[in-house]
Design a protein around this motif. Structure first.
Motif, PDB file in Angstrom:
ATOM      1  N   LYS A   2     -80.642   8.805  11.764  1.00 15.75           N
ATOM      2  CA  LYS A   2     -80.030   8.720  10.432  1.00 15.75           C
ATOM      3  C   LYS A   2     -78.515   8.829  10.585  1.00 15.75           C
ATOM      4  N   PRO A   3     -77.767   8.177   9.673  1.00 16.60           N
ATOM      5  CA  PRO A   3     -76.315   8.363   9.674  1.00 16.60           C
ATOM      6  C   PRO A   3     -75.955   9.725   9.088  1.00 16.60           C
ATOM      7  N   VAL A   4     -74.990  10.380   9.686  1.00 12.71           N
ATOM      8  CA  VAL A   4     -74.473  11.654   9.180  1.00 12.71           C
ATOM      9  C   VAL A   4     -72.948  11.603   9.222  1.00 12.71           C
ATOM     10  N   THR A   5     -72.320  12.368   8.336  1.00 14.61           N
ATOM     11  CA  THR A   5     -70.861  12.493   8.319  1.00 14.61           C
ATOM     12  C   THR A   5     -70.521  13.977   8.291  1.00 14.61           C
ATOM     13  N   MET A   6     -69.603  14.363   9.172  1.00 17.10           N
ATOM     14  CA  MET A   6     -69.208  15.768   9.298  1.00 17.10           C
ATOM     15  C   MET A   6     -67.692  15.884   9.193  1.00 17.10           C
ATOM     16  N   ASP A   7     -67.231  17.103   8.909  1.00 20.87           N
ATOM     17  CA  ASP A   7     -65.799  17.398   8.885  1.00 20.87           C
ATOM     18  C   ASP A   7     -65.372  17.827  10.279  1.00 20.87           C
ATOM     19  N   LEU A   8     -64.315  17.207  10.779  1.00 23.88           N
ATOM     20  CA  LEU A   8     -63.812  17.487  12.120  1.00 23.88           C
ATOM     21  C   LEU A   8     -62.374  17.970  12.033  1.00 23.88           C
ATOM     22  N   TRP A   9     -62.099  19.076  12.679  1.00 22.03           N
ATOM     23  CA  TRP A   9     -60.751  19.635  12.752  1.00 22.03           C
ATOM     24  C   TRP A   9     -60.310  19.594  14.207  1.00 22.03           C
ATOM     25  N   PHE A  10     -59.290  18.798  14.485  1.00 23.73           N
ATOM     26  CA  PHE A  10     -58.680  18.760  15.818  1.00 23.73           C
ATOM     27  C   PHE A  10     -57.663  19.885  15.861  1.00 23.73           C
ATOM     28  N   ARG A  11     -57.931  20.911  16.661  1.00 24.32           N
ATOM     29  CA  ARG A  11     -57.118  22.123  16.671  1.00 24.32           C
ATOM     30  C   ARG A  11     -55.943  22.050  17.634  1.00 24.32           C
ATOM     31  N   GLY A  12     -55.850  20.950  18.388  1.00 25.07           N
ATOM     32  CA  GLY A  12     -54.714  20.766  19.276  1.00 25.07           C
ATOM     33  C   GLY A  12     -55.110  20.804  20.740  1.00 25.07           C
ATOM     34  N   THR A  13     -54.089  20.689  21.588  1.00 27.71           N
ATOM     35  CA  THR A  13     -54.297  20.747  23.030  1.00 27.71           C
ATOM     36  C   THR A  13     -53.439  21.866  23.605  1.00 27.71           C
ATOM     37  N   LYS A  52     -62.260   8.952  10.513  1.00 33.68           N
ATOM     38  CA  LYS A  52     -61.278   8.641   9.481  1.00 33.68           C
ATOM     39  C   LYS A  52     -60.376   9.853   9.273  1.00 33.68           C
ATOM     40  N   LYS A  53     -59.081   9.627   9.402  1.00 31.60           N
ATOM     41  CA  LYS A  53     -58.120  10.716   9.223  1.00 31.60           C
ATOM     42  C   LYS A  53     -58.000  11.042   7.738  1.00 31.60           C
ATOM     43  N   ILE A  54     -58.146  12.327   7.414  1.00 25.79           N
ATOM     44  CA  ILE A  54     -58.062  12.801   6.034  1.00 25.79           C
ATOM     45  C   ILE A  54     -56.688  13.419   5.779  1.00 25.79           C
ATOM     46  N   SER A  55     -56.233  14.225   6.712  1.00 30.36           N
ATOM     47  CA  SER A  55     -54.908  14.841   6.660  1.00 30.36           C
ATOM     48  C   SER A  55     -54.548  15.206   8.092  1.00 30.36           C
ATOM     49  N   LYS A  56     -53.438  15.872   8.267  1.00 31.05           N
ATOM     50  CA  LYS A  56     -53.014  16.207   9.623  1.00 31.05           C
ATOM     51  C   LYS A  56     -54.110  16.995  10.343  1.00 31.05           C
TER      52      LYS A  56
END
Length: 190
Positions: A129-140, A109-113
Motif C-alpha cells: 500500500k502507498p503510505v506518506t510520512m513526515d520526515l525531518w532531516f536533522r542535519g549532518t 516533497k519539501k514542506i519547509s526547511k
C-alpha cells in the motif's frame, strides 16, 4: 580542440552534479518503533530490532533522496515475550509466511526547511500500500572519534493495521487500528 575541451568540461560537471551518494543506517544509532492503543485507554509500544535502510541521494539537503527499508518482522519486541510470540503468529504478522516488511520511497516533497513528506510503497503481511510520512532531516555532523560523516533523520506517521490484514480478529476497541510509527536514525555516508 576547443570543442573537445568544452565537451569534457560539461561531462565532468554533469558527473559531479548527478553524483549519487549512498548512506547506510547506523544500527547503533537507529530505532524503528511503533505504538498502538490497547482498550482505548493506554498505548503499547514496541520496536523492530533488525532492520536495514539505505538512502541514495545526489543533493546535500536530501531533497531527491530515495529511501529503501527492509525489516525482519520476527525481530519485533514489546518487552513481553508472550505478546511478542502472539504478534509473530497467524493472529497478527504470520512471520513464517511473511518474514519481511519493506518500504521504498516513490517521492519526497519539501514542506519547509529540513521538513519533508516522504511517500512510498510499504509491503507488510503480503500487502503493498502507498503510505506518506513526515520526515525531518536533522542535519549532518562529523563524528570526532572516527571522522565519519553522519546524517540524522526522524520519520513519523501512522498507518492502519486493517489495511495490511494485521490482527483482523481483534476489534479496534480492543487493539487500536491506528499504528503510530516513529523512526529516529543516523546514517553513515559510504
Amino acid at each position: 580542440m576547443k570543442k573537445l575541451l568544452s565537451i569534457l568540461i560539461v561531462a565532468l560537471l554533469s558527473t559531479q552534479v548527478f553524483a549519487q551518494n549512498t548512506w547506510k543506517v547506523d544500527p547503533y544509532h537507529a530505532k524503528l518503533t511503533f505504538s498502538v492503543t490497547h482498550l482505548g485507554i493506554s498505548d503499547v509500544a514496541g520496536l523492530f530490532k533488525k532492520f536495514d535502510v539505505t538512502i541514495t541521494t545526489g543533493k546535500a539537503d536530501f531533497s531527491d533522496a530515495v529511501f529503501e527499508l527492509s525489516t525482519d518482522v520476527a525481530s519485533i519486541n514489546t518487552e513481553v515475550e508472550m505478546r511478542d510470540d502472539d504478534l509473530r503468529s497467524a493472529n497478527f504478522f504470520e512471520v513464517e509466511k511473511y518474514p519481511k516488511m519493506t518500504f521504498k520511497s516513490t517521492s519526497i516533497k519539501k514542506i519547509s526547511k529540513n521538513k519533508y513528506k516522504l511517500a512510498g510503497n510499504l509491503t507488510l503481511h503480503g500487502i503493498t500500500k502507498p503510505v506518506t510520512m513526515d520526515l525531518w532531516f536533522r542535519g549532518t555532523a562529523e563524528n570526532p572519534l572516527n571522522k565519519v560523516t553522519s546524517a540524522g533523520f526522524q520519520l513519523m506517521g501512522s498507518l492502519k493495521r486493517s489495511d495490511f490484514g494485521i490482527g483482523p480478529k481483534f476489534l479496534p476497541s480492543f487493539i487500536g487500528d491506528k499504528v503510530n510509527i516513529r523512526v529516529d536514525s543516523e546514517f553513515i555516508k559510504k
